[in-house]
Every structure is written in structure tokens, then in C-alpha cells.
Design a protein around this motif. Structure first.
Motif, PDB file in Angstrom:
ATOM      1  N   LYS A 172      49.777 -51.330  11.025  1.00 58.37           N
ATOM      2  CA  LYS A 172      49.568 -52.700  10.823  1.00 58.37           C
ATOM      3  C   LYS A 172      50.653 -53.517  10.077  1.00 58.37           C
ATOM      4  O   LYS A 172      50.589 -54.675  10.073  1.00 58.37           O
ATOM      5  CB  LYS A 172      48.268 -52.593   9.927  1.00 58.37           C
ATOM      6  CG  LYS A 172      47.030 -51.828  10.435  1.00 58.37           C
ATOM      7  CD  LYS A 172      46.220 -52.715  11.184  1.00 58.37           C
ATOM      8  CE  LYS A 172      45.332 -53.734  10.346  1.00 58.37           C
ATOM      9  NZ  LYS A 172      44.621 -54.579  11.383  1.00 58.37           N
ATOM     10  N   GLY A 173      51.779 -52.771   9.788  1.00 59.33           N
ATOM     11  CA  GLY A 173      52.927 -53.481   9.126  1.00 59.33           C
ATOM     12  C   GLY A 173      52.683 -53.783   7.679  1.00 59.33           C
ATOM     13  O   GLY A 173      53.401 -54.505   6.994  1.00 59.33           O
ATOM     14  N   TRP A 174      51.875 -53.018   6.922  1.00 56.46           N
ATOM     15  CA  TRP A 174      51.737 -53.037   5.754  1.00 56.46           C
ATOM     16  C   TRP A 174      52.889 -52.216   4.970  1.00 56.46           C
ATOM     17  O   TRP A 174      53.112 -51.444   5.317  1.00 56.46           O
ATOM     18  CB  TRP A 174      50.400 -52.452   5.185  1.00 56.46           C
ATOM     19  CG  TRP A 174      49.100 -53.041   5.704  1.00 56.46           C
ATOM     20  CD1 TRP A 174      48.893 -54.347   6.363  1.00 56.46           C
ATOM     21  CD2 TRP A 174      47.838 -52.318   5.879  1.00 56.46           C
ATOM     22  NE1 TRP A 174      47.628 -54.376   6.744  1.00 56.46           N
ATOM     23  CE2 TRP A 174      46.866 -53.364   6.354  1.00 56.46           C
ATOM     24  CE3 TRP A 174      47.549 -51.096   5.354  1.00 56.46           C
ATOM     25  CZ2 TRP A 174      45.486 -53.111   6.731  1.00 56.46           C
ATOM     26  CZ3 TRP A 174      46.063 -50.943   5.554  1.00 56.46           C
ATOM     27  CH2 TRP A 174      45.119 -51.807   6.345  1.00 56.46           C
ATOM     28  N   GLU A 175      53.118 -52.799   3.659  1.00 58.87           N
ATOM     29  CA  GLU A 175      54.197 -52.362   2.974  1.00 58.87           C
ATOM     30  C   GLU A 175      53.621 -51.620   1.942  1.00 58.87           C
ATOM     31  O   GLU A 175      54.253 -50.970   0.946  1.00 58.87           O
ATOM     32  CB  GLU A 175      55.326 -53.218   2.654  1.00 58.87           C
ATOM     33  CG  GLU A 175      56.087 -53.764   4.050  1.00 58.87           C
ATOM     34  CD  GLU A 175      57.351 -54.557   3.869  1.00 58.87           C
ATOM     35  OE1 GLU A 175      57.873 -54.771   2.611  1.00 58.87           O
ATOM     36  OE2 GLU A 175      57.739 -54.988   4.674  1.00 58.87           O
ATOM     37  N   ARG A 176      52.494 -51.737   1.635  1.00 57.90           N
ATOM     38  CA  ARG A 176      51.829 -51.240   0.205  1.00 57.90           C
ATOM     39  C   ARG A 176      50.253 -50.917   0.676  1.00 57.90           C
ATOM     40  O   ARG A 176      49.396 -51.197   1.225  1.00 57.90           O
ATOM     41  CB  ARG A 176      51.840 -52.550  -0.539  1.00 57.90           C
ATOM     42  CG  ARG A 176      51.224 -52.362  -1.984  1.00 57.90           C
ATOM     43  CD  ARG A 176      51.421 -53.459  -2.772  1.00 57.90           C
ATOM     44  NE  ARG A 176      50.673 -53.256  -4.076  1.00 57.90           N
ATOM     45  CZ  ARG A 176      51.500 -53.556  -5.208  1.00 57.90           C
ATOM     46  NH1 ARG A 176      52.759 -54.192  -5.178  1.00 57.90           N
ATOM     47  NH2 ARG A 176      51.094 -53.302  -6.426  1.00 57.90           N
ATOM     48  N   LEU A 177      49.952 -49.857  -0.076  1.00 62.72           N
ATOM     49  CA  LEU A 177      48.452 -49.117  -0.355  1.00 62.72           C
ATOM     50  C   LEU A 177      48.196 -49.369  -1.873  1.00 62.72           C
ATOM     51  O   LEU A 177      49.007 -48.838  -2.318  1.00 62.72           O
ATOM     52  CB  LEU A 177      48.237 -48.036   0.492  1.00 62.72           C
ATOM     53  CG  LEU A 177      48.325 -47.878   1.977  1.00 62.72           C
ATOM     54  CD1 LEU A 177      48.251 -46.102   2.372  1.00 62.72           C
ATOM     55  CD2 LEU A 177      47.121 -48.284   2.429  1.00 62.72           C
ATOM     56  N   GLU A 178      46.895 -49.607  -1.936  1.00 60.58           N
ATOM     57  CA  GLU A 178      46.428 -49.628  -3.372  1.00 60.58           C
ATOM     58  C   GLU A 178      45.281 -48.694  -3.398  1.00 60.58           C
ATOM     59  O   GLU A 178      44.380 -48.729  -2.273  1.00 60.58           O
ATOM     60  CB  GLU A 178      46.224 -51.059  -3.725  1.00 60.58           C
ATOM     61  CG  GLU A 178      47.445 -51.851  -4.246  1.00 60.58           C
ATOM     62  CD  GLU A 178      47.143 -53.093  -5.001  1.00 60.58           C
ATOM     63  OE1 GLU A 178      46.160 -53.502  -5.140  1.00 60.58           O
ATOM     64  OE2 GLU A 178      48.277 -53.752  -5.036  1.00 60.58           O
ATOM     65  N   VAL A 179      45.127 -48.155  -4.540  1.00 61.48           N
ATOM     66  CA  VAL A 179      43.560 -47.433  -4.658  1.00 61.48           C
ATOM     67  C   VAL A 179      43.216 -47.626  -6.356  1.00 61.48           C
ATOM     68  O   VAL A 179      44.021 -47.475  -7.110  1.00 61.48           O
ATOM     69  CB  VAL A 179      43.681 -45.938  -4.283  1.00 61.48           C
ATOM     70  CG1 VAL A 179      44.653 -45.095  -5.147  1.00 61.48           C
ATOM     71  CG2 VAL A 179      42.282 -45.317  -4.234  1.00 61.48           C
ATOM     72  N   GLY A 180      41.946 -47.758  -6.449  1.00 67.46           N
ATOM     73  CA  GLY A 180      41.314 -47.525  -7.674  1.00 67.46           C
ATOM     74  C   GLY A 180      40.760 -46.260  -8.040  1.00 67.46           C
ATOM     75  O   GLY A 180      39.698 -46.033  -7.349  1.00 67.46           O
ATOM     76  N   ALA A 181      41.375 -45.472  -8.737  1.00 68.59           N
ATOM     77  CA  ALA A 181      41.028 -44.077  -9.201  1.00 68.59           C
ATOM     78  C   ALA A 181      40.076 -43.918 -10.149  1.00 68.59           C
ATOM     79  O   ALA A 181      40.179 -44.985 -11.010  1.00 68.59           O
ATOM     80  CB  ALA A 181      42.241 -43.044  -9.357  1.00 68.59           C
TER      81      ALA A 181
END
Length: 151
Positions: A113-122
Motif C-alpha cells: 500500500k506504500g505505507w511507511e508506518r503501522l500503529e497499534v493500541g496495545a
């Protein structure tokens, strides 16, 4: 056991909801009613192109877990990025790389997708330390707590 992975579609709504109910029951410590989530699952899996679910399963179609990711965007990230919404693996299949495989699917999806970032709320690290440790082992870094406002 050979683990396979695929993207879920609206026909998988009940499979996904079963796992969401197990996840929420585990997090909340109380049984969660399944019926309330079926319509939301069908709608998200059929209509929302920003929401994607990956399923882990065996060659005999025994479902082991799932991960969902939502495409978001912001100026601070210079555009689109992914937010992992849910990750669940049935307890009997934990610690055998199912979660890592699901996360790998999302990482590859993010690259495509061309994303440079993944985030997650743990979840809370005091109670759910293994979950936080998993994400840290997989290369995530802590950036602060996530807060919510119910309206």
C-alpha cells in the motif's frame, strides 16, 4: 500443522465475529454477546475498503486467529498509514508463530500500500505484558498511551 493465511471477505463474517467475541471476552473478563457484532462485521468486510482482515487457518479450514488493519491518514505521517485494530490467536495456538505470521501479512500489505508506518493500541502492559512484549519483539516502539472517549 501447516498454517495458511488469506484476506477475509463478507462470507467470513461469523468466523471473524467468533474470534472478536473471544478476544473481547478475554480482555474484559466477561462473556460478550455475539449477535451485536455480526452486522458490523458484514458491513466492514463488504463495504469498507479501508478495513482489511487476515485469517490464519489450517489446511482443514480450522481457524486459528485473525488480524485487522485500518487505513488511516494524517499530516504527521505524511499521508496514509495502517492501524492494527485487532489481533487474536486462540490460546491453544499461541507461541507457535501464528501471531507473527498474521503480523507479517499486515507488514507486507503495508509495503504494498506504500505505507511507511503501522500503529497499534496495545492493552494495559501490567495485565497484558505478553501482548506488549510481542509487539516490541516485532519492532514496534512505545509512543504513549491511547485514550478513548465514548460518545
Amino acid at each position: 500443522m501447516v498454517t495458511k493465511f488469506r484476506i477475509a471477505d463478507s462470507n467470513d463474517s461469523e468466523i471473524v465475529v467468533d474470534m472478536v467475541v473471544n478476544l473481547l471476552t478475554e480482555l474484559r473478563g466477561a462473556l460478550v454477546e455475539k449477535e451485536a457484532y455480526i452486522q458490523a462485521s458484514k458491513k466492514l468486510l463488504s463495504e469498507n475498503k479501508q478495513y482489511t482482515v487476515f485469517l490464519a487457518y489450517t489446511s482443514s479450514f480450522e481457524y486459528l486467529g485473525f488480524i485487522s488493519v485500518f487505513e488511516s491518514s494524517s499530516i504527521r505521517t505524511f499521508g496514509e498509514y495502517g492501524v492494527i485494530q485487532e489481533l487474536f490467536v486462540y490460546p491453544e495456538y499461541r507461541s507457535i508463530q501464528i501471531g507473527r505470521g498474521l503480523l507479517s501479512m499486515v507488514k507486507n500489505f503495508a509495503i504494498d500500500k506504500g505505507w511507511e508506518r503501522l500503529e497499534v493500541g496495545a492493552p494495559n502492559s501490567e495485565k497484558w505484558g505478553r501482548s506488549v512484549a510481542f509487539y516490541l519483539r516485532e519492532g514496534f516502539s512505545e509512543v504513549g498511551p491511547r485514550l478513548k472517549l465514548s460518545i
